[in-house]
Design an enzyme around this catalytic site. Structure first.
Site, PDB file in Angstrom:
ATOM      1  N   CYS A 138      -3.592  -1.184  -2.225  1.00  0.00           N
ATOM      2  CA  CYS A 138      -2.822  -1.712  -1.082  1.00  0.00           C
ATOM      3  C   CYS A 138      -3.419  -1.052   0.209  1.00  0.00           C
ATOM      4  O   CYS A 138      -3.322  -1.690   1.230  1.00  0.00           O
ATOM      5  CB  CYS A 138      -1.441  -1.485  -0.931  1.00  0.00           C
ATOM      6  SG  CYS A 138      -1.216   0.471  -1.616  1.00  0.00           S
ATOM      7  N   HIS A 276       3.128   2.797  -0.752  1.00  0.00           N
ATOM      8  CA  HIS A 276       2.427   1.497  -0.377  1.00  0.00           C
ATOM      9  C   HIS A 276       1.850   1.324   1.120  1.00  0.00           C
ATOM     10  O   HIS A 276       2.508   1.551   2.022  1.00  0.00           O
ATOM     11  CB  HIS A 276       3.563   0.479  -0.562  1.00  0.00           C
ATOM     12  CG  HIS A 276       3.018  -1.017  -0.565  1.00  0.00           C
ATOM     13  ND1 HIS A 276       1.976  -1.393  -1.475  1.00  0.00           N
ATOM     14  CD2 HIS A 276       3.435  -2.091  -0.134  1.00  0.00           C
ATOM     15  CE1 HIS A 276       1.369  -2.587  -1.260  1.00  0.00           C
ATOM     16  NE2 HIS A 276       2.537  -2.987  -0.233  1.00  0.00           N
ATOM     17  N   ASN A 300       2.028  -7.956   4.246  1.00  0.00           N
ATOM     18  CA  ASN A 300       2.327  -7.247   2.659  1.00  0.00           C
ATOM     19  C   ASN A 300       0.828  -7.870   2.029  1.00  0.00           C
ATOM     20  O   ASN A 300       0.243  -8.623   2.545  1.00  0.00           O
ATOM     21  CB  ASN A 300       3.266  -7.699   1.951  1.00  0.00           C
ATOM     22  CG  ASN A 300       3.408  -6.477   0.803  1.00  0.00           C
ATOM     23  OD1 ASN A 300       2.590  -5.843   0.636  1.00  0.00           O
ATOM     24  ND2 ASN A 300       4.580  -6.495   0.108  1.00  0.00           N
TER      25      ASN A 300
END
Length: 334
Positions: A138, A276, A300
């Protein structure tokens, strides 16, 4: 022991060990497996369906409460449906918060009227939503997305950058590929390396590999990075004046795993325990009152089928909800 009694005991043990499934979910379960191309062995299928049904019941309960006005966001079944929350966190959440060399400190602009809403997608400096797959990369997607925006604002060209380049090549700066990393370490690698390759020349593989960087395919660079003070007001000014910003968040909750739409507010979401990396591309509000229902607009890296076509709205000005203002930064492009 009597043979018949022994057989009865064995049969009872087998019955107790076999999960009992809700047959009303059967059609949806088989459709979900087909959609997401899941093939299991017999024993694993029983285990995965049990997890899937538990997640489905949780989603249905939440959405019933959402319909009654108890929540500001809805949930839906998605590709993470057969994963426990622990599995989910281990697979996709790869931000590793730790002490590291700090960048320059963001200087908030003075005497500047900040707009009530911003969406950098409308300016053309955000690439399509990507998918990190089952790799804790991520941080690489957050860093590449932030640099993509800065390069666009400098050159007018939007070029997708290589996350795999960062996964494979930034170990010396402290990143650990699919096992996690930091956006600031990625920015530092790009500076020290003298560039970052394009996605086209160095495509994503969702796994660790040897470094294959080639300078002739480098299309972006930075000269360092800037860290933003840990306040939502400063973050708002940075988003409004700089462009998309790399941020980290607490993404450990089932409510986020199955987020669908609306303004995300999770009472248990931490502003300190971050796991994240994502890309902050704007902010705004729902309704007519700009002082209510405020949100951060976040890109995202779980694919376009998750959330709002790959995006999520997270509650803004609610005590740094989920920690978006805790570790925000961006690369410097001269």
């Amino acid at each position: 022991m009597n043979l018949l009694l022994l057989l009865a005991v064995l049969c009872l043990g087998t019955a107790l060990a076999t999960p009992k499934f809700d047959q009303t979910f059967s059609a949806e379960w088989h459709q979900w497996k087909s959609t997401h191309r899941r093939l299991y062995g017999t024993n694993e299928e029983e285990w995965r369906r049990a997890i899937w049904e538990k997640n489905m019941r949780m989603i249905q309960l939440h959405n019933g409460e959402y319909s009654n006005g108890q929540h500001g966001f809805s949930m839906e079944m998605n590709a993470f449906g057969d994963m426990t929350n622990e599995e989910f966190r281990q697979v996709v959440n790869g931000y590793r918060h730790q002490k590291h060399k700090k960048g320059r400190l963001f200087q908030e602009p003075l005497m500047l009227k900040i707009p009530k809403s911003v969406d950098w997608r409308e300016k053309g400096c955000v690439t399509p939503v990507k998918n990190q797959g089952q790799c804790g990369s991520c941080w690489a997607f957050s860093a590449s997305g932030c640099l993509e925006g800065q390069m666009f604002l400098k050159t007018g060209k939007l070029i997708s950058l290589s996350e795999q380049n960062l996964v494979d090549c930034s170990h010396a700066q402290g990143n650990q590929g699919c096992n996690g990393g930091l956006m600031d370490f990625a920015f530092q690698y790009i500076k020290e390396n003298g560039g970052l390759d394009s996605e086209e020349s160095y495509p994503y593989e969702a796994k660790d590999g040897s470094c294959k960087y080639r300078a002739e395919f480098a299309v972006a660079n930075d000269t360092g990075f800037v860290d933003i003070p840990q306040q939502e007001k400063a973050l708002m000014k940075a988003v409004a004046t700089v462009g998309p910003i790399s941020v980290a968040m607490d993404a450990s909750h089932p409510s986020l795993q199955f987020y669908s739409s609306g303004i995300y507010y999770e009472p248990n979401c931490s502003s300190k325990n971050l796991d994240h990396g994502v890309l902050l591309v704007g902010y705004g509000y729902e309704g007519t009152d700009s002082n209510k229902n405020k949100y951060w607009l976040v890109k995202n890296s779980w694919g376009s089928e998750w959330g709002m076509e790959g995006y999520i709205k997270i509650a803004k000005d609610r005590d740094n909800h989920c920690g978006l203002a805790t570790a925000a930064s961006y690369p410097v492009v001269n």
